[in-house]
Design a protein around this motif. Structure first.
Motif, PDB file in Angstrom:
ATOM      1  N   ASP A  69      -1.221   0.300  -5.523  1.00 48.81           N
ATOM      2  CA  ASP A  69      -0.981   1.435  -4.625  1.00 48.81           C
ATOM      3  C   ASP A  69      -0.103   1.020  -3.455  1.00 48.81           C
ATOM      4  O   ASP A  69       0.876   1.678  -3.124  1.00 48.81           O
ATOM      5  N   ALA A  72       3.559   0.156  -4.484  1.00 50.07           N
ATOM      6  CA  ALA A  72       4.369   1.325  -4.825  1.00 50.07           C
ATOM      7  C   ALA A  72       4.748   2.102  -3.566  1.00 50.07           C
ATOM      8  O   ALA A  72       5.913   2.468  -3.379  1.00 50.07           O
ATOM      9  N   SER A  73       3.765   2.326  -2.675  1.00 50.93           N
ATOM     10  CA  SER A  73       4.087   3.107  -1.475  1.00 50.93           C
ATOM     11  C   SER A  73       5.005   2.309  -0.546  1.00 50.93           C
ATOM     12  O   SER A  73       5.837   2.877   0.158  1.00 50.93           O
ATOM     13  N   TRP A  74       4.888   0.988  -0.589  1.00 45.79           N
ATOM     14  CA  TRP A  74       5.727   0.089   0.208  1.00 45.79           C
ATOM     15  C   TRP A  74       7.199   0.270  -0.169  1.00 45.79           C
ATOM     16  O   TRP A  74       8.075   0.436   0.678  1.00 45.79           O
ATOM     17  N   MET A  75       7.468   0.299  -1.500  1.00 44.67           N
ATOM     18  CA  MET A  75       8.854   0.464  -1.953  1.00 44.67           C
ATOM     19  C   MET A  75       9.374   1.863  -1.631  1.00 44.67           C
ATOM     20  O   MET A  75      10.507   2.037  -1.188  1.00 44.67           O
TER      21      MET A  75
END
Lengths: 116, 109, 514
Positions: A69, A72-75
């Motif tokens: 999670d 993915a949100s980091w990218m």
């Protein structure tokens, strides 16, 4: 749902801080050179926010799904910041500030029953 | 890692036909020679890894794609296509012979 | 090594684009399956008819030894039946969860999943996809090594620079910022099919005996055949109910082994949606009287690693939100590939113009448009075909697939014909936008009880989600079409940022390698 927004907002803010710590981008945004001290503070703030987002994610969802999670949100947050920056620089900074502040507030209100 | 061969190639970029052959040769080396080395390394790992049989076979297969990536990139960084070819063929053959020699040991539980 | 990165170029980018778009849509394969099967919408509440479903499946494959049934889940209310018999086509049918009867056939969202792993081309397609995945892995790693500089320009995106510069920035942006995702997807993608691509472990460790290898992977021992018919067959409904109680969560599959023998055995695999690696617990039941025999052992450690890696790729864990993140990152991957082909083409433009029209450059440009703008159009056309073809048509599923290919072919012809006179990018994006925006309307006209409004009233968020996503994507494609109507140099919005990056751009040496 709240967790996603918090993750995205924190990661977005951390990218904004890390970006503004770079002399070239600081000049673009504020028209002034960044001092060494300020750059170091911005960078530290960026990394700490990123770390905080990871800790929250893992705490809520377990180390494996939590890390996915977070990653993915980091990218996606990075892509959002870099895309917004050239078009709407002021809005991009405002979003980083408000998003970061709101998610910190949300976190504190979540944690307060256990803290106090 | 890529500095020397890179500039080396830049000079040749003008002689297009020769450059294209070099690319084709290295590509073939990366694909076929690379697969040979990868296959051989997976075979050898299945023999030598210190685990149970099914874990050896799966771990060797999991690692093989990392090996292939590294080998293919090395081929494109090698000083010449020829050098890439013979290194891969020799390395692959040696590992494959070793794996076949100790094949029975590789079948231990 | 710069040439490795560029060489893994145009054709591979096109193949990868098709794989990426298929995979991005396959994030929601079950949701699309559900949308494409109106017979499942507004089911009356009632028990799950696993036994009736098993009977239907047994009639379809009377000689099969092993049957698989997937019980309904939050994402897809149908019962799915699978039979894999050597030498025969795989059976994969959706069955009505109330009475176990077959539902009118459709290719479903599964079409995109199959497109994703074999380009709808069977075993040769599996190898082609593996090769493309390997080349993507190579392009990524060599891209990182030759473009170390892009990490310094991490936050740089200059849409106002125009032309190749902007395309390259766009490529680097989606490529570098999405790098962890793309590396993971490429590596885990080739890993999933590793027993097809890399057979050394089985050859050396098991003397090429694939059956023995698979037996070692699954820790469930196979039942010993008794060569007589079972006296009776236990109720699958009861077994499923018991399994859900024992697992404390949903079951992913019921596997019925030795269907025609007294040794009939039924096992229930945990869905394990709370773990990346998926379900590990497998409950075993006696197939004649349905008593619980026990639980199989955990799979071998290395295989659990494999399950973790393939789980990362297949995102069956963690609910809808993580699938949305994958969907967005997959879209970023599509953009990375589309901008890559654009950089490739613009770089060669001057040379090709000097060589004249016969250089084949025009065809390459048209094909690029056909792949990148044509495939989304064909994908939406598939959904349209699903609603427009009559429901009782026996060959419905294959007609749906053929309408996908037909539209893609027409888009290609369109791109070739309109390249010189018209604006094929804008026209194809515009058509895609129109079809997407009109999709909820078509849905409401052909299946009034499944319309966006009706599904919102019913709180059927999966169904409403497909229509709403079509609207959102339609707006996105309309924006793309609009972008392609404007001359490119006038994008400058913010004077200060634009000036600053333009000057820093001029001060920097131009990057040579793309």
């Amino acid at each position: 749902m709240t967790l996603w927004l918090i993750l995205l907002a924190l990661n977005y803010s951390s990218w904004a801080l890390l970006c503004l710590a770079v002399a070239r981008h600081h000049r673009q945004h504020f028209g002034a050179e960044v001092s060494v001290r300020r750059s170091r503070l911005l960078r530290l703030g960026g990394w700490l926010t990123m770390l905080a987002a990871w800790v929250i994610s893992v705490h809520w969802r377990g180390w494996d799904i939590g890390s996915v999670d977070w990653c993915a949100s980091w990218m996606l947050a990075a892509i959002a910041w870099v895309l917004l920056q050239p078009y709407r620089p002021r809005f991009a900074r405002w979003l980083a500030f408000v998003g970061g502040a709101a998610s910190l507030f949300a976190l504190i209100s979540f944690l307060s029953p256990t803290l106090f | 890692m890529s500095e020397i061969p890179h500039s080396h190639l830049k000079r040749r970029q003008s002689t297009t036909a020769r450059f294209r052959w070099a690319v084709a040769s290295r590509t073939a080396a990366a694909l076929f020679g690379g697969y040979l080395v990868t296959y051989a390394s997976a075979a050898l790992l299945t023999v030598v890894l210190p685990m149970s049989r099914i874990n050896r076979a799966v771990t060797a297969s999991l690692l093989s794609f990392v090996v292939w990536t590294a080998v293919a990139i090395w081929v494109f960084a090698a000083r010449s296509a020829w050098r890439g070819w013979w290194t891969l063929l020799v390395a692959g053959a040696v590992m494959l012979v070793l794996a076949m020699t100790w094949r029975d040991y590789g079948m231990r539980p | 090594m710069a040439w490795l990165h560029t060489w893994a170029g145009l054709i591979v980018s096109w193949v990868l684009f098709a794989i990426f778009l298929g995979g991005t849509l396959a994030c929601f394969d079950k949701e699309l399956d559900y949308w494409m099967r109106p017979a499942l919408h507004q089911l009356a509440p009632g028990p799950i008819a696993m036994d009736a479903a098993a009977t239907t499946l047994r009639e379809m494959a009377p000689h099969a030894e092993t049957l698989y049934l997937r019980p309904p889940s939050a994402r897809d209310p149908s019962i799915h039946g699978f039979v894999f018999e050597p030498g025969k086509p795989t059976i994969d049918v959706a069955l009505n969860p109330r009475d176990g009867t077959r539902i009118p056939p459709t290719v479903g969202g599964n079409f995109f999943f199959v497109l994703h792993y074999n380009l709808q081309a069977g075993t040769p397609g599996v190898y082609l996809v593996g090769l493309a995945g390997m080349l993507m892995l190579l392009a990524l790693v060599s891209g990182v090594i030759i473009h170390r500089r892009v990490f310094k320009d991490f936050f740089v995106f200059r849409p106002q620079a125009g032309g190749q510069r902007a395309w390259l920035d766009g490529h680097n942006l989606t490529g570098v910022l999405g790098l962890p995702f793309h590396l993971m997807i490429a590596y885990t993608g080739v890993i999933i099919m590793m027993s097809t691509y890399m057979t050394a472990g089985v050859q050396i460790g098991y003397h090429g005996d694939l059956a023995a290898y698979y037996a070692a992977l699954s820790s469930t021992p196979h039942p010993v055949e008794q060569h007589r018919l079972p006296s009776r067959v236990a109720s699958l409904n009861k077994i499923l109910h018991d399994a859900v109680q024992r697992l404390g969560g949903p079951a992913q599959y019921l596997e019925i082994e030795h269907v025609h023998d007294a040794s009939i055995t039924i096992s229930a695999l945990a869905a394990g949606n709370d773990e990346v690696a998926g379900g590990r617990r497998n409950l075993i039941y006696d197939g004649t009287d349905g008593h619980f025999r026990g639980e199989s052992e955990s799979p071998p450690a290395a295989y659990r690693t494999y399950q973790f890696l393939s789980g990362l790729h297949r995102v069956q864990f963690g609910g809808a939100a993580i699938r949305w993140l994958y969907f967005l990152l997959g879209t970023a991957g599509c953009v990375m590939l589309a901008t890559a082909t654009q950089v490739w083409i613009e770089k060669r433009q001057r040379k090709a113009e000097a060589a004249g029209l016969r250089s084949g450059y025009g065809l390459v440009r048209a094909l690029n448009i056909a792949v990148i703008a044509g495939m989304p159009l064909a994908s939406v056309a598939l959904l349209w075909a699903n609603r427009l073809l009559p429901g009782n048509l026996a060959v419905r599923a294959s007609w749906e697939a053929q309408s996908f290919y037909a539209v893609w072919l027409l888009a290609t012809i369109w791109a070739v014909l309109r390249l010189r006179r018209g604006k094929p990018w804008r026209e194809l994006f515009g058509m895609t936008a129109a079809l997407l925006l009109a999709l909820p309307l078509l849905n409401a006209l052909t299946e009034p009880r499944s319309s966006l409004l009706a599904s919102i009233v019913d709180h059927d968020w999966v169904l409403a989600g497909v229509d709403a996503t079509a609207l959102a994507l339609g707006l996105g494609f309309a924006w793309l079409a609009w972008l392609n109507t404007r001359p490119r140099k006038n994008v400058r919005r913010d004077a200060r940022i634009g000036a600053a990056s333009a000057s820093s751009h001029a001060a920097r040496p131009r990057e040579k390698s793309a």
